[in-house]
Design a protein around this motif. Sequence first.
Motif, PDB file in Angstrom:
ATOM      1  N   PHE A   1       0.832  -1.206   0.000  1.00 49.54           N
ATOM      2  CA  PHE A   1       0.000   0.000   0.000  1.00 49.54           C
ATOM      3  C   PHE A   1       0.867   1.258   0.000  1.00 49.54           C
ATOM      4  N   ASN A   2       1.980   1.214   0.727  1.00 45.62           N
ATOM      5  CA  ASN A   2       2.813   2.406   0.865  1.00 45.62           C
ATOM      6  C   ASN A   2       3.673   2.657  -0.372  1.00 45.62           C
ATOM      7  N   LEU A   3       4.213   1.605  -0.965  1.00 45.63           N
ATOM      8  CA  LEU A   3       5.170   1.764  -2.061  1.00 45.63           C
ATOM      9  C   LEU A   3       4.539   1.722  -3.446  1.00 45.63           C
ATOM     10  N   VAL A   4       3.351   1.147  -3.554  1.00 44.49           N
ATOM     11  CA  VAL A   4       2.721   0.988  -4.870  1.00 44.49           C
ATOM     12  C   VAL A   4       1.405   1.756  -4.960  1.00 44.49           C
ATOM     13  N   LEU A   5       0.483   1.484  -4.037  1.00 45.36           N
ATOM     14  CA  LEU A   5      -0.864   2.063  -4.147  1.00 45.36           C
ATOM     15  C   LEU A   5      -0.874   3.558  -3.849  1.00 45.36           C
ATOM     16  N   LEU A   6      -0.214   3.981  -2.777  1.00 49.33           N
ATOM     17  CA  LEU A   6      -0.237   5.397  -2.397  1.00 49.33           C
ATOM     18  C   LEU A   6       0.338   6.304  -3.484  1.00 49.33           C
ATOM     19  N   PRO A   7       1.537   6.024  -4.030  1.00 47.29           N
ATOM     20  CA  PRO A   7       2.039   6.900  -5.102  1.00 47.29           C
ATOM     21  C   PRO A   7       1.129   6.928  -6.318  1.00 47.29           C
TER      22      PRO A   7
ATOM     23  N   PRO B   1      -7.146  -3.586   7.431  1.00 43.97           N
ATOM     24  CA  PRO B   1      -7.238  -2.232   8.011  1.00 43.97           C
ATOM     25  C   PRO B   1      -5.945  -1.765   8.660  1.00 43.97           C
ATOM     26  N   GLY B   2      -5.218  -2.684   9.323  1.00 42.93           N
ATOM     27  CA  GLY B   2      -3.953  -2.280   9.940  1.00 42.93           C
ATOM     28  C   GLY B   2      -2.934  -1.857   8.903  1.00 42.93           C
ATOM     29  N   GLY B   3      -2.816  -2.638   7.833  1.00 38.23           N
ATOM     30  CA  GLY B   3      -1.893  -2.290   6.755  1.00 38.23           C
ATOM     31  C   GLY B   3      -2.299  -1.010   6.051  1.00 38.23           C
ATOM     32  N   PHE B   4      -3.613  -0.773   5.895  1.00 39.79           N
ATOM     33  CA  PHE B   4      -4.085   0.446   5.240  1.00 39.79           C
ATOM     34  C   PHE B   4      -3.738   1.679   6.074  1.00 39.79           C
ATOM     35  N   MET B   5      -3.966   1.586   7.390  1.00 44.36           N
ATOM     36  CA  MET B   5      -3.684   2.739   8.249  1.00 44.36           C
ATOM     37  C   MET B   5      -2.187   3.054   8.285  1.00 44.36           C
ATOM     38  N   LYS B   6      -1.366   2.021   8.477  1.00 40.47           N
ATOM     39  CA  LYS B   6       0.073   2.241   8.618  1.00 40.47           C
ATOM     40  C   LYS B   6       0.762   2.474   7.276  1.00 40.47           C
ATOM     41  N   GLY B   7       0.243   1.880   6.223  1.00 40.24           N
ATOM     42  CA  GLY B   7       0.917   1.978   4.934  1.00 40.24           C
ATOM     43  C   GLY B   7       0.359   3.033   4.005  1.00 40.24           C
ATOM     44  N   PHE B   8      -0.873   3.487   4.250  1.00 39.12           N
ATOM     45  CA  PHE B   8      -1.480   4.443   3.322  1.00 39.12           C
ATOM     46  C   PHE B   8      -1.912   5.731   4.027  1.00 39.12           C
TER      47      PHE B   8
ATOM     48  N   LEU C   1      -0.778  11.528   5.583  1.00 43.15           N
ATOM     49  CA  LEU C   1      -0.865  12.701   6.457  1.00 43.15           C
ATOM     50  C   LEU C   1       0.505  13.165   6.931  1.00 43.15           C
ATOM     51  N   GLU C   2       1.407  12.216   7.164  1.00 47.98           N
ATOM     52  CA  GLU C   2       2.748  12.582   7.620  1.00 47.98           C
ATOM     53  C   GLU C   2       3.556  13.281   6.536  1.00 47.98           C
ATOM     54  N   SER C   3       3.166  13.109   5.286  1.00 44.00           N
ATOM     55  CA  SER C   3       3.879  13.783   4.202  1.00 44.00           C
ATOM     56  C   SER C   3       3.791  15.299   4.335  1.00 44.00           C
ATOM     57  N   GLY C   4       2.718  15.780   4.976  1.00 36.75           N
ATOM     58  CA  GLY C   4       2.580  17.214   5.204  1.00 36.75           C
ATOM     59  C   GLY C   4       2.025  17.996   4.039  1.00 36.75           C
ATOM     60  N   ASN C   5       1.753  17.348   2.905  1.00 39.27           N
ATOM     61  CA  ASN C   5       1.222  18.070   1.743  1.00 39.27           C
ATOM     62  C   ASN C   5      -0.005  17.388   1.158  1.00 39.27           C
TER      63      ASN C   5
ATOM     64  N   LEU D   1     -10.460  -0.957  17.000  1.00 41.03           N
ATOM     65  CA  LEU D   1      -9.064  -0.949  17.436  1.00 41.03           C
ATOM     66  C   LEU D   1      -8.194  -0.181  16.451  1.00 41.03           C
ATOM     67  N   HIS D   2      -8.352  -0.447  15.172  1.00 37.41           N
ATOM     68  CA  HIS D   2      -7.541   0.223  14.152  1.00 37.41           C
ATOM     69  C   HIS D   2      -7.922   1.700  14.036  1.00 37.41           C
ATOM     70  N   SER D   3      -9.210   2.001  14.126  1.00 39.99           N
ATOM     71  CA  SER D   3      -9.636   3.397  14.042  1.00 39.99           C
ATOM     72  C   SER D   3      -9.134   4.198  15.243  1.00 39.99           C
ATOM     73  N   SER D   4      -9.180   3.598  16.437  1.00 39.37           N
ATOM     74  CA  SER D   4      -8.709   4.298  17.636  1.00 39.37           C
ATOM     75  C   SER D   4      -7.218   4.593  17.545  1.00 39.37           C
ATOM     76  N   ALA D   5      -6.447   3.610  17.077  1.00 39.11           N
ATOM     77  CA  ALA D   5      -5.004   3.813  16.934  1.00 39.11           C
ATOM     78  C   ALA D   5      -4.709   4.909  15.911  1.00 39.11           C
ATOM     79  N   ALA D   6      -5.471   4.918  14.801  1.00 38.90           N
ATOM     80  CA  ALA D   6      -5.267   5.954  13.782  1.00 38.90           C
ATOM     81  C   ALA D   6      -5.608   7.337  14.331  1.00 38.90           C
TER      82      ALA D   6
END
Length: 416
Positions: free
Chosen positions: A229-235, A262-269, A274-278, A299-304
């Motif tokens: 999700f982070n290296l392929v889907l997000l870009p 959901p865990g992979g989506f939150m952490k990887g996408f 949001l951390e990118s800042g733009n 659980l995943h929503s609360s952590a996010a």
Amino acid sequence: MGKTKRAKPSEVVNKVPLEQDIYNSKFTKAKERHKLRLRQEEEQFVDSNLSKKILSAAREQQRELDDALPGSSHPKTTRLGNEDQSDSEEEDLEPDTFYENLEINEDDEKAMEMFMSSNPLPKRTLADIIMEKITEKHTELDTHFSEAGSVQMQDLDPRVKAMYEGVRDVLRKYRSGKLPKAFKIIPSLRNWEQILYITDPPSWSAAAMYQGTRYFASNLKEKMSQRFFNLVLLPRIRDDLAEYKRLNFHLYQALRKALYKPGGFMKGFLLPLLESGNCTLREAIIVGSVIARNSIPILHSSAAMLKIAEMDYTGANSIFLRIFLDKKYALPYRVVDALVFHFLRFERDPRELPVLWHQAFLTFVQRYKADISSEQRDALLELLKKQNHHTITAEIRRELQHAKCRDAEDANNIED
């Protein structure tokens, strides 16, 4: 004594009341032909399950016909809403349910840009990761199949590389139908990142990206799917929105499929976005609509929410916080406290906060005013004196003033 003889079934006489017997002897009974006729008419109707299958097949054919028409590669985009959350396959066949014209106000975009980070994090793609590994080792990566297969390969076989280059050519033009079997086994390979790099994901068609997300979300573990999700889907999602100002329907469906992990989506996408800042207003609205329409474990929503509340503020943070708050979870007090401190951080902020911040603040007090303490309520009332909006602040103040705080409720329970 001899045994008494049983009467034959035909000899048994039904006992009926005398008046009923007299009535039956005078009047003939109507034959129940209408019941048979009704049954025959009912059999002419199709049952509900078969009807669903027929409608689904018809929608699938219609979608394929629409895809074949020129200019249909980028359907209409969606807008943020609070519609019912559903994961049924019938929704996958109805693009009009999700895609409507999305109009972004220029003033809102400018307000969002004021809160974007001046030093955004550099984008990293799968190609960057692979090239770093190759540079570090100065050779191609040692490849292995999964531990279950226990087959090892010291170097990538040229025939394997040629095969996946052929898969790459198929995925570039893929629109519908079956995918190559060689592509389907990629998630089971231990060196799946290297094999995936050969297929050149940035060049995949939108339909191929959707199918790839389906396979990788289903067959990879959470940490591995997080990398996909982070290296392929997000870009790919961000590039598509930057290029066309709208999101292809297949890519939108890929985001929905990514929520199966959901865990992979939150952490990887979501969090990297949001951390990118733009993160732009358009990106936040479209990705937020995926989260709003689909069910996510608490659980995943609360952590996010906890992570978003602790981040450096951007306007997109308020959009996602509002979406999560509208799901009305029974949040732990730790998350509620983090959200309170998130808003209190802006008490001495000299900037004029966007309307999105005030809307998120209002949603928070509407949903969780009973879960804050009396001290937190007083601090939030003081915050309203510093950060004010001409229409929203009065509503926030009214909600807080009429709130029954959690410590007051605990005291009442102890007295009882």
